[in-house]
Motif scaffolding. Structure first.
Motif, PDB file in Angstrom:
ATOM      1  N   LYS A 184      -4.399   7.623   9.686  1.00  0.00           N
ATOM      2  CA  LYS A 184      -5.460   7.858   9.327  1.00  0.00           C
ATOM      3  C   LYS A 184      -5.662   7.613   7.904  1.00  0.00           C
ATOM      4  N   GLU A 185      -4.368   7.616   6.972  1.00  0.00           N
ATOM      5  CA  GLU A 185      -4.565   7.245   5.516  1.00  0.00           C
ATOM      6  C   GLU A 185      -4.685   5.701   5.378  1.00  0.00           C
ATOM      7  N   LEU A 186      -4.137   5.061   6.294  1.00  0.00           N
ATOM      8  CA  LEU A 186      -4.212   3.547   6.172  1.00  0.00           C
ATOM      9  C   LEU A 186      -5.686   3.130   6.694  1.00  0.00           C
ATOM     10  N   CYS A 187      -6.347   3.642   7.430  1.00  0.00           N
ATOM     11  CA  CYS A 187      -7.812   3.346   7.965  1.00  0.00           C
ATOM     12  C   CYS A 187      -8.698   3.838   6.664  1.00  0.00           C
ATOM     13  N   GLU A 188      -8.548   5.027   6.071  1.00  0.00           N
ATOM     14  CA  GLU A 188      -9.160   5.357   5.003  1.00  0.00           C
ATOM     15  C   GLU A 188      -9.096   4.359   3.811  1.00  0.00           C
ATOM     16  N   VAL A 189      -7.888   3.872   3.396  1.00  0.00           N
ATOM     17  CA  VAL A 189      -7.488   3.005   2.482  1.00  0.00           C
ATOM     18  C   VAL A 189      -8.365   1.649   2.806  1.00  0.00           C
ATOM     19  N   LEU A 190      -8.364   1.322   3.775  1.00  0.00           N
ATOM     20  CA  LEU A 190      -8.998  -0.066   4.179  1.00  0.00           C
ATOM     21  C   LEU A 190     -10.768   0.186   4.238  1.00  0.00           C
ATOM     22  N   THR A 191     -10.966   1.128   4.163  1.00  0.00           N
ATOM     23  CA  THR A 191     -12.170   1.423   4.086  1.00  0.00           C
ATOM     24  C   THR A 191     -12.846   2.126   2.727  1.00  0.00           C
ATOM     25  N   GLY A 192     -12.167   2.206   1.954  1.00  0.00           N
ATOM     26  CA  GLY A 192     -12.404   2.745   0.512  1.00  0.00           C
ATOM     27  C   GLY A 192     -12.562   4.261   0.524  1.00  0.00           C
ATOM     28  N   LEU A 193     -12.226   4.973   1.375  1.00  0.00           N
ATOM     29  CA  LEU A 193     -12.380   6.317   1.627  1.00  0.00           C
ATOM     30  C   LEU A 193     -11.123   7.219   0.756  1.00  0.00           C
ATOM     31  N   ARG A 194     -10.042   6.560   0.552  1.00  0.00           N
ATOM     32  CA  ARG A 194      -8.922   7.161  -0.014  1.00  0.00           C
ATOM     33  C   ARG A 194      -8.351   6.249  -0.844  1.00  0.00           C
ATOM     34  N   PRO A 195      -8.123   6.879  -2.397  1.00  0.00           N
ATOM     35  CA  PRO A 195      -7.624   5.943  -3.445  1.00  0.00           C
ATOM     36  C   PRO A 195      -6.213   5.728  -3.486  1.00  0.00           C
ATOM     37  N   LEU A 196      -5.609   4.504  -3.598  1.00  0.00           N
ATOM     38  CA  LEU A 196      -4.458   4.022  -3.519  1.00  0.00           C
ATOM     39  C   LEU A 196      -3.529   4.600  -4.791  1.00  0.00           C
ATOM     40  N   LEU A 197      -2.337   4.791  -4.422  1.00  0.00           N
ATOM     41  CA  LEU A 197      -1.406   4.780  -5.736  1.00  0.00           C
ATOM     42  C   LEU A 197      -0.758   3.942  -6.189  1.00  0.00           C
ATOM     43  N   ASP A 222     -10.994  -9.156  -4.311  1.00  0.00           N
ATOM     44  CA  ASP A 222     -10.201  -8.020  -4.647  1.00  0.00           C
ATOM     45  C   ASP A 222     -11.130  -6.793  -4.372  1.00  0.00           C
ATOM     46  N   LEU A 223     -10.540  -5.847  -3.390  1.00  0.00           N
ATOM     47  CA  LEU A 223     -11.459  -4.587  -3.400  1.00  0.00           C
ATOM     48  C   LEU A 223     -10.809  -3.297  -3.838  1.00  0.00           C
ATOM     49  N   THR A 224      -9.671  -3.606  -4.328  1.00  0.00           N
ATOM     50  CA  THR A 224      -8.681  -2.512  -4.784  1.00  0.00           C
ATOM     51  C   THR A 224      -9.605  -1.428  -5.750  1.00  0.00           C
ATOM     52  N   GLY A 225      -9.817  -0.006  -5.643  1.00  0.00           N
ATOM     53  CA  GLY A 225     -10.377   0.747  -6.176  1.00  0.00           C
ATOM     54  C   GLY A 225     -11.712   1.090  -6.110  1.00  0.00           C
ATOM     55  N   SER A 226     -12.478  -0.230  -5.193  1.00  0.00           N
ATOM     56  CA  SER A 226     -13.824  -0.060  -5.043  1.00  0.00           C
ATOM     57  C   SER A 226     -14.313   1.172  -4.306  1.00  0.00           C
ATOM     58  N   ASN A 227     -15.401   1.606  -4.283  1.00  0.00           N
ATOM     59  CA  ASN A 227     -15.899   2.792  -3.344  1.00  0.00           C
ATOM     60  C   ASN A 227     -16.438   2.132  -2.066  1.00  0.00           C
ATOM     61  N   PRO A 228     -16.591   3.106  -1.101  1.00  0.00           N
ATOM     62  CA  PRO A 228     -16.937   2.734   0.162  1.00  0.00           C
ATOM     63  C   PRO A 228     -18.145   1.875   0.603  1.00  0.00           C
ATOM     64  N   LYS A 229     -19.000   2.125  -0.282  1.00  0.00           N
ATOM     65  CA  LYS A 229     -20.192   1.026  -0.506  1.00  0.00           C
ATOM     66  C   LYS A 229     -19.879  -0.341  -0.568  1.00  0.00           C
ATOM     67  N   THR A 230     -19.232  -0.702  -1.482  1.00  0.00           N
ATOM     68  CA  THR A 230     -18.687  -2.018  -1.658  1.00  0.00           C
ATOM     69  C   THR A 230     -17.990  -2.421  -0.525  1.00  0.00           C
ATOM     70  N   PHE A 231     -16.985  -1.775   0.029  1.00  0.00           N
ATOM     71  CA  PHE A 231     -16.260  -2.370   1.319  1.00  0.00           C
ATOM     72  C   PHE A 231     -17.319  -2.747   2.311  1.00  0.00           C
ATOM     73  N   ILE A 232     -18.300  -1.622   2.608  1.00  0.00           N
ATOM     74  CA  ILE A 232     -19.445  -2.068   3.552  1.00  0.00           C
ATOM     75  C   ILE A 232     -20.104  -3.317   3.232  1.00  0.00           C
ATOM     76  N   LEU A 234       0.809  -1.185   0.047  1.00  0.00           N
ATOM     77  CA  LEU A 234      -0.092   0.021  -0.099  1.00  0.00           C
ATOM     78  C   LEU A 234       0.613   1.164  -0.056  1.00  0.00           C
ATOM     79  N   SER A 235       0.435   1.940  -1.123  1.00  0.00           N
ATOM     80  CA  SER A 235       1.379   3.424  -0.969  1.00  0.00           C
ATOM     81  C   SER A 235       0.082   4.696  -1.325  1.00  0.00           C
ATOM     82  N   VAL A 236       0.259   5.622  -0.608  1.00  0.00           N
ATOM     83  CA  VAL A 236      -0.804   6.574  -0.633  1.00  0.00           C
ATOM     84  C   VAL A 236      -0.252   7.973  -0.195  1.00  0.00           C
ATOM     85  N   LYS A 237      -0.840   8.827  -0.944  1.00  0.00           N
ATOM     86  CA  LYS A 237      -0.676  10.473  -0.581  1.00  0.00           C
ATOM     87  C   LYS A 237      -1.658  10.893   0.544  1.00  0.00           C
TER      88      LYS A 237
END
Length: 509
Positions: free
Chosen positions: A299-312, A322-332, A264-267
């Protein structure tokens, strides 16, 4: 009898009809440390803000060093030798340490600044109290622990003999906290008188000479700290009952891997790298603790794992999906529950009723809607059941979330997230800002979910909480996982990793 540095008598303070301090008596002996304890809303910070001149009481009297005084402003308090180090630092980040300390003080070289002289005085003061800091460094370049030293130096430079410290270890590593305690002992030996506001009972027992306990704005008691004083004694004074400090955590074998995060890499919001090639996995029935000083990518780790922040880059999967790139509703819908760090901005719709907050994630499900119309009877019954089951103190289901206490707001979030029967819970600072009773309740609920086979990712700045609840502990520093330890790891090991120091033999897998 030891002389008093501060005596506050019959202090009463009211905010819009709410009594914050109700006839409180408080005293601080010279050259001693008084631990000020109480649950949230007990009136601790209000009482100290009165002593520092930020608030004025409706009634009562204050004496400093035996003389009756009226403290109607912070400048008056500082003139009397009273200084306060706030929990949230009051520093100007682009300026140097010296420039911050000089702010508001007259220069002896008017109209010029006497920067060189102040720098030399700061060096001498820092050496005297073991508060090492570079006077020329800009505040933004300093660690959190170093910024706190600047706050303390600033207070001492202004001539404070009486210091108020509000939750001073909340953002420190264990090593930084231990260093702070050594500083406080040096200051006490030098004749300073210190008030320590803290919710960490071990700290108060380790450093304080006496304790003062408030409950519901009233003084419950004052006591000397001796070798026989226990956490149980103090919590009984604070909440009026016994509180669990050790939980019945089942040590059963962990199940299959549920959540996997690879590379996982993210800004962050500023466009800077917040996570750098992070790899973690979470098993069925496991609590994986993420330990670290705030601001290191949690904070960013939490957001990535709940679909709230996109991954680099990287990949997130749950039960092989695979949930990569999914929206928060899909994670839920896949089974990830989320207890967010900020319950006001992210966790709740503050102006909505409790019944509406309970269905935020599934208002369109057949349980609560039909052909586009909400089923208000089902929504009400769901709310009444959850209010009763989670012991939420609310008059009725129609009350707005903003009208509840912090602890009850957190219970609303718990009820909503846990009632969805999740596969994984991402819990970010789940007990931050809660009092002892509410903290105990939240921790017990998370362990109940672990017992049901749910995987819990616990992100917390409270190292005691991490060590109590976790099966494994991952330490994060500047967006990297420094190591993953088992639950028997020493606090020294954890502290070193939290400070970015590599520890021999500690792996990251």
């Amino acid at each position: 009898m030891q002389e008093l540095a501060v005596e506050m008598r019959n202090i009463t303070k009211v905010f819009k009809g709410v009594v914050a301090n109700d006839g409180v008596d408080f005293h601080l002996k010279k050259a001693s440390i008084n631990g000020l304890l109480g649950e949230n809303g007990a009136g601790k910070t209000t009482l100290m803000n009165i002593l520092f001149g930020l608030y004025q009481p409706e009634s009562g009297a204050i004496s400093v060093n035996g003389s009756h005084v009226v403290i109607d402003s912070p400048s008056k308090a500082m003139n009397l030798g009273v200084g306060m180090v706030h929990q949230h630092f009051m520093l100007v980040r682009p300026m140097t340490v010296t420039e911050n300390i000089m702010l508001g003080l007259p220069s002896k070289r008017r109209p010029f600044l006497d920067t060189a002289k102040v720098e030399q005085e700061l060096i001498e003061l820092s050496q005297r109290y073991n508060l090492k800091v570079d006077p020329k460094a800009r505040v933004w370049q300093l660690s959190v622990g170093e910024q706190q030293r600047v706050e303390i130096l600033s207070t001492l430079y202004r001539g404070a003999k009486i210091l108020i410290l509000d939750e001073p270890t909340a953002v420190l590593t264990p090593q930084e906290a231990n260093h702070l305690f050594e500083v406080l002992r040096i200051m006490r030996n030098d004749g300073k008188s210190i008030i320590l506001i803290s919710h960490k009972l071990e700290e108060v027992l380790a450093i304080a000479n006496e304790v003062t306990v408030l409950r519901d704005g009233r003084l419950v008691g004052q006591a000397q700290v001796t070798s026989e004083t226990t956490k149980r004694d103090l919590t009984n004074m604070m909440v009026g009952r016994d509180v669990l400090f050790k939980f019945d955590k089942q040590d059963s074998a962990l199940g299959k891997i549920k959540l996997v995060a690879e590379g996982l890499s993210v800004k962050n919001d500023k466009g800077l790298m917040a996570l750098k090639q992070i790899n973690i996995s979470l098993r069925e029935g496991e609590v994986l603790g993420i330990a670290g000083v705030d601001g290191n990518g949690q904070k960013e780790l939490c957001e990535v794992l709940t679909g709230l922040r996109p991954l680099l880059s990287g990949k997130v999967s749950l039960n092989g999906k695979d949930l990569t790139g999914s929206n928060p509703k899909t994670f839920i819908k896949t089974g990830i529950a989320h207890i967010p760090e900020d319950r006001h901005k992210t966790g709740l719709a503050m102006k909505f009723s409790l019944s509406k907050n309970f269905i935020l994630k599934e208002f369109d499900s057949p349980r609560f809607s039909r052909r586009g119309f909400l089923n208000f009877k089902s929504i009400r019954e769901n709310a009444e059941r959850l209010i009763a089951e989670y012991r939420i103190k609310a008059k009725e289901h129609g009350i707005k979330a903003k009208d509840l206490s912090g602890g009850n707001q957190q219970k609303v979030i718990l009820a909503r997230e846990l009632s969805s029967k999740p596969e994984v819970i991402i819990a970010n600072q789940p007990t931050r800002g809660l009092d002892i009773g509410a903290t105990e309740y939240v921790r017990q609920k998370l362990l109940e979910e672990k017992g049901k086979g749910v995987g819990v990712l616990l992100i917390s700045a409270d190292l005691e909480e991490i060590r109590q609840l976790s099966d494994r502990i991952a330490i994060i520093y500047e967006g990297r996982i420094m190591g993953i330890l088992d639950k028997t790891a020493s606090i020294e090991q954890i502290g070193l990793l939290m400070a970015g120091v590599e520890v021999e033999g500690v792996g990251v897998c």
